[in-house]
Design an enzyme around this catalytic site. Structure first.
Site, mmCIF file in Angstrom:
data_model
loop_
_atom_site.group_PDB
_atom_site.id
_atom_site.type_symbol
_atom_site.label_atom_id
_atom_site.label_comp_id
_atom_site.label_asym_id
_atom_site.label_seq_id
_atom_site.Cartn_x
_atom_site.Cartn_y
_atom_site.Cartn_z
ATOM 1 N N TYR A 143 1.298 -1.880 -0.206
ATOM 2 C CA TYR A 143 0.422 0.337 0.016
ATOM 3 C C TYR A 143 1.032 1.852 -0.081
ATOM 4 C CZ TYR A 143 -4.240 2.609 1.151
ATOM 5 O OH TYR A 143 -5.027 4.111 1.103
ATOM 6 N N LEU A 178 14.510 -4.073 11.190
ATOM 7 C CA LEU A 178 13.183 -3.831 11.562
ATOM 8 C C LEU A 178 12.686 -2.639 10.368
ATOM 9 C CD1 LEU A 178 12.100 -2.208 13.864
ATOM 10 C CD2 LEU A 178 13.532 -0.422 13.873
ATOM 11 N N GLY A 183 2.413 -3.183 7.944
ATOM 12 C CA GLY A 183 1.313 -3.086 6.296
ATOM 13 C C GLY A 183 1.297 -4.373 6.677
ATOM 14 N N THR A 203 3.087 -2.506 13.539
ATOM 15 C CA THR A 203 2.040 -2.192 13.132
ATOM 16 C C THR A 203 1.323 -1.190 13.784
ATOM 17 O OG1 THR A 203 0.317 -1.931 11.753
ATOM 18 C CG2 THR A 203 1.210 -3.961 13.065
ATOM 19 N N GLU A 207 -5.634 -5.197 12.152
ATOM 20 C CA GLU A 207 -6.351 -6.645 10.960
ATOM 21 C C GLU A 207 -4.676 -6.041 10.265
ATOM 22 O OE1 GLU A 207 -8.757 -7.660 9.976
ATOM 23 O OE2 GLU A 207 -10.509 -7.027 11.923
ATOM 24 N N CYS A 360 -5.875 11.640 -5.102
ATOM 25 C CA CYS A 360 -4.187 11.540 -4.532
ATOM 26 C C CYS A 360 -3.196 11.736 -6.249
ATOM 27 C CB CYS A 360 -4.439 10.063 -4.079
ATOM 28 S SG CYS A 360 -4.356 10.660 -2.487
#
Length: 389
Positions: A143, A178, A183, A203, A207, A360
């Site tokens: 993403y 690291l 994501g 994160t 989810e 975007c």
């Protein structure tokens, strides 16, 4: 009275002889855009209240009016590119100066990316449903901006991006990487499989954590739910892809200090982030409310100033134009999959998501938006760095 007209939303201050449609039409015409024109990037007005919403609420009103079906445009991406090339968003923001002032003060007075707020964007955006992202993204679930120079498909371009990152980091078998903002585990999986490294990813999305753990099962990959300020341990290399946009200027020093503490003296850190062409004291109100709450894009000046006391800049690579193509590919995937998604998501969500991806794309096409990969090191590193493209 001019004041009455302004308060009613008819026109901006200083425009006593103009109506709201005329004022906005004049600005749009500078970009080659018309209201109710024949070009595919023209704005088709279905509700006359649109003009007032734009003049009183700026980009927030424009976006929410689209979500509400008050206007339509066949080529939203090109509409936004044209408007942003003449900085129409900035100029309208000056008309809605009270709202703009409020946004500037909010960003200036409050730490919108504090530890307490760090998980808000995960819950608001990244946790909306993995089905949306699986439908929209490539198989690696990347993403972030793909790398297109030698790619014909989105999947190829995202694999090229993942490999470019690993080569820039000079990953070697047995090293510990690291990843800050991991994501759905695409880069962690790629690095572990193809470069034989151990990966710790963090994160703020539950989810993402669950999905990444499942897809990286059996690999030397650990996925943790934590904020970067909770980091501990020592790592050979570090990477952050598409996460820095959520850090915020008030926290840049803490962020880079945390990475510096975690990185070994001879290590490398790659920062992959969206940048903005000029320093800005606020963020787009529509994006902040509906997509990425509390986000803030850095300018080159802000980023360089924040890095100065922590790292040396070994390489700074801009390929922002690749993000336009990436976003258009995401839109094609999402639109194609919509019949399988619409049982769970309503038409307003569809219009919101289209507006998000198209604005975007226009942001990067106009060159307001940039995409940077910056390779960083400590002064203690003796080995010379050779740039990779």
């Amino acid at each position: 009275m001019e004041t009455d007209a302004w308060l009613s939303g008819s026109l901006p201050p200083g425009s006593s002889r103009s109506t709201a449609p005329a004022v906005l039409a004049e600005l749009a015409a500078e970009a080659g855009v018309a209201f109710n024109g024949d070009a595919p990037w023209d704005i088709q007005v279905y509700d006359e209240r649109l003009y007032r919403r734009i003049l009183t609420q700026g980009s927030l009103g424009f976006g929410e009016a689209y979500m509400d079906g008050q206007w339509e445009c066949l080529r939203l991406d090109e509409l936004f590119a044209r408007l942003m090339r003449i900085d129409a968003d900035v100029r309208i923001g000056r008309w809605t100066r009270l709202r703009l002032l409020g946004e500037i003060l909010r960003h200036g007075l409050f730490n919108l990316q504090s530890v307490r707020r760090a998980f808000q964007v995960g819950a608001h955006h990244y946790d909306i449903g993995n089905d949306v992202f699986q439908a929209m993204l490539d198989p690696s679930m990347s993403y972030s901006c793909a790398y297109w120079p030698n790619a014909a498909t989105l999947a190829e371009a995202q694999r090229a991006k993942l490999d470019l990152i690993c080569r820039k980091l000079e990953l070697r078998a047995g090293e510990h990487l690291l990843e800050i903002g991991c994501g759905w585990g695409g880069l962690a999986r790629h690095a572990a499989q193809h470069y034989s490294v151990r990966v710790t990813g963090i994160t703020v999305s539950r989810e993402q954590q669950a999905f990444a753990r499942e897809r990286c099962a059996g690999l030397p990959v650990s996925i943790e739910l934590m904020d970067y300020r909770e980091l501990s341990g020592s790592f050979d290399k570090a990477v952050s892809v598409g996460m820095f946009e959520h850090v915020g200027p008030k926290n840049y020093d803490d962020y880079f200090a945390a990475v510096r503490r975690a990185l070994k003296d001879d290590g490398l850190f790659l920062l992959h982030t969206i940048g903005i062409y000029t320093t800005c004291k606020h963020t787009d109100a529509w994006i902040d409310r509906h997509i990425f709450p509390n986000g803030k894009l850095p300018s080159a000046r802000e980023l360089a100033a924040a890095l100065e006391k922590h790292f040396l800049i070994e390489d700074w690579h801009n390929f922002g134009t690749d993000y336009d193509r990436t976003l258009m590919a995401w839109w094609e995937n999402f639109d194609r999959a919509w019949p399988t998604l619409q049982a769970r998501y309503d038409e307003r969500f569809y219009r919101m998501w289209r507006y998000y991806l198209m604005c975007c794309a226009g942001f990067f096409r106009s060159r307001q938006g940039l995409l940077w990969q910056v390779v960083l090191s400590k002064r203690q590193r003796a080995e010379a760095y050779r740039s990779v493209r």
